[in-house]
Design an enzyme around this catalytic site. Structure first.
Site, short mmCIF file in Angstrom:
data_model
loop_
_atom_site.label_atom_id
_atom_site.label_comp_id
_atom_site.label_asym_id
_atom_site.label_seq_id
_atom_site.Cartn_x
_atom_site.Cartn_y
_atom_site.Cartn_z
CG ASP A 35 -1.98 -1.00 1.23
OD1 ASP A 35 -2.70 -1.07 0.21
OD2 ASP A 35 -2.13 -1.74 2.22
CG ASP A 175 -7.19 -3.55 -0.01
OD1 ASP A 175 -6.90 -4.05 1.09
OD2 ASP A 175 -6.51 -2.65 -0.55
C1 DX5 Z 1 -6.20 0.40 3.20
C2 DX5 Z 1 -5.28 -0.53 2.47
C3 DX5 Z 1 -5.50 -2.00 2.78
C4 DX5 Z 1 -5.17 -2.36 4.21
C5 DX5 Z 1 -5.74 -3.72 4.56
O1 DX5 Z 1 -6.03 1.68 2.75
O2 DX5 Z 1 -5.41 -0.37 1.08
O3 DX5 Z 1 -4.75 -2.80 1.89
O4 DX5 Z 1 -3.78 -2.37 4.43
O5 DX5 Z 1 -5.52 -3.96 5.92
P1 DX5 Z 1 -6.67 -4.55 6.86
O6 DX5 Z 1 -6.91 -5.96 6.42
O7 DX5 Z 1 -6.07 -4.46 8.24
O8 DX5 Z 1 -7.90 -3.70 6.69
ZN ZN Z 2 -4.53 -1.91 -0.23
#
Ligand code: DX5
Ligand code: ZN
Length: 219
Positions: A35, A175
């Protein structure tokens, strides 16, 4: 079975990044989700190219690069590594969507388009056939560890139906906030890849959790 889980490195312990990646290397993860945030498109800054380059060197899994930045076309080159599987940009981040997706493709990398929870499927219908991966954000982008937004199920159903109707092979990625309470349902409704950060990295045994999530895609 093709493994369908992409651990999001944003939830890893950055002080032990090498150790965390070595762990994922030994797991059944499909890819490593990376990310990248600029503090403008989203209200947070994560990490940039030097860290992603390091990840690309120590990871034996392909990289799934999620760019949460404005005007992403300017930065595509910086994230093209030998093991970059896909680069995903946000529909809401640029008015050069088509140009950016074509540019990603010209680098022999799969193209991805992500939409925020409030963006409707109708808005991006014309892009479905032009991308390899459609990413439905199930949290507002910016942070890991947020709660899954329930209307994702409705959008997923709608998108799966459209992909089938158009006879396309576009993959659907979900996601944000993915865990044991929603993963099975998401696979059942037609998700191809589930990204999960906190649920995997904050668990006592991340590899076991990845295996568990992968197995949910079978039934
Ligand atoms: C949020 C990101 C996600 C996040 C997912 O902006 O794009 O990829 O890291 O993490 P979790 O599973 O903890 O929501
Ligand atoms: Zn993400």
């Amino acid at each position: 079975m093709i493994p369908k889980v992409a651990p999001s490195v944003l939830s890893a312990d950055f002080g032990e990044l090498n150790k965390e990646i070595q762990l994922i290397n030994k797991s059944s993860a499909y890819s490593i989700h990376v990310d990248v945030m600029d503090g403008v498109f989203v209200p947070n800054i994560s990490f940039g190219q030097p860290i992603v380059k390091t990840l690309s060197l120590i990871s034996n899994k392909p990289l799934d690069v999620h760019l949460m930045i404005v005007d992403p076309i300017k930065f595509i080159d910086e994230f093209v590594f030998d093991n970059t599987l896909n680069i995903t940009i946000h529909y809401e981040s640029t008015n050069k969507i088509e140009e950016t997706l074509d540019y990603i493709k010209s680098k022999n990398i799969k193209s991805g388009l992500a939409i925020k929870p409030n963006t409707e499927i109708d808005e991006i219908e014309s892009y479905i056939q032009k991308v390899d991966i459609l990413c439905l954000m199930s949290v507002n982008p910016g942070f890991s560890g947020q709660n899954f937004i329930e209307n994702t199920y409705t959008k997923l159903k709608q998108l799966r139906k459209l992909i089938e109707k158009k006879k396309l092979s576009t993959l659907i990625q979900i996601d944000g906030g993915v865990n044991n309470t929603n993963a099975k349902k998401l696979f059942k409704l037609g998700a191809d890849i589930l990204v999960s950060g906190n649920y995997i990295f904050k668990s006592a045994n991340p590899n076991k959790v990845i295996e568990y999530l992968n197995n949910l895609s079978r039934n």
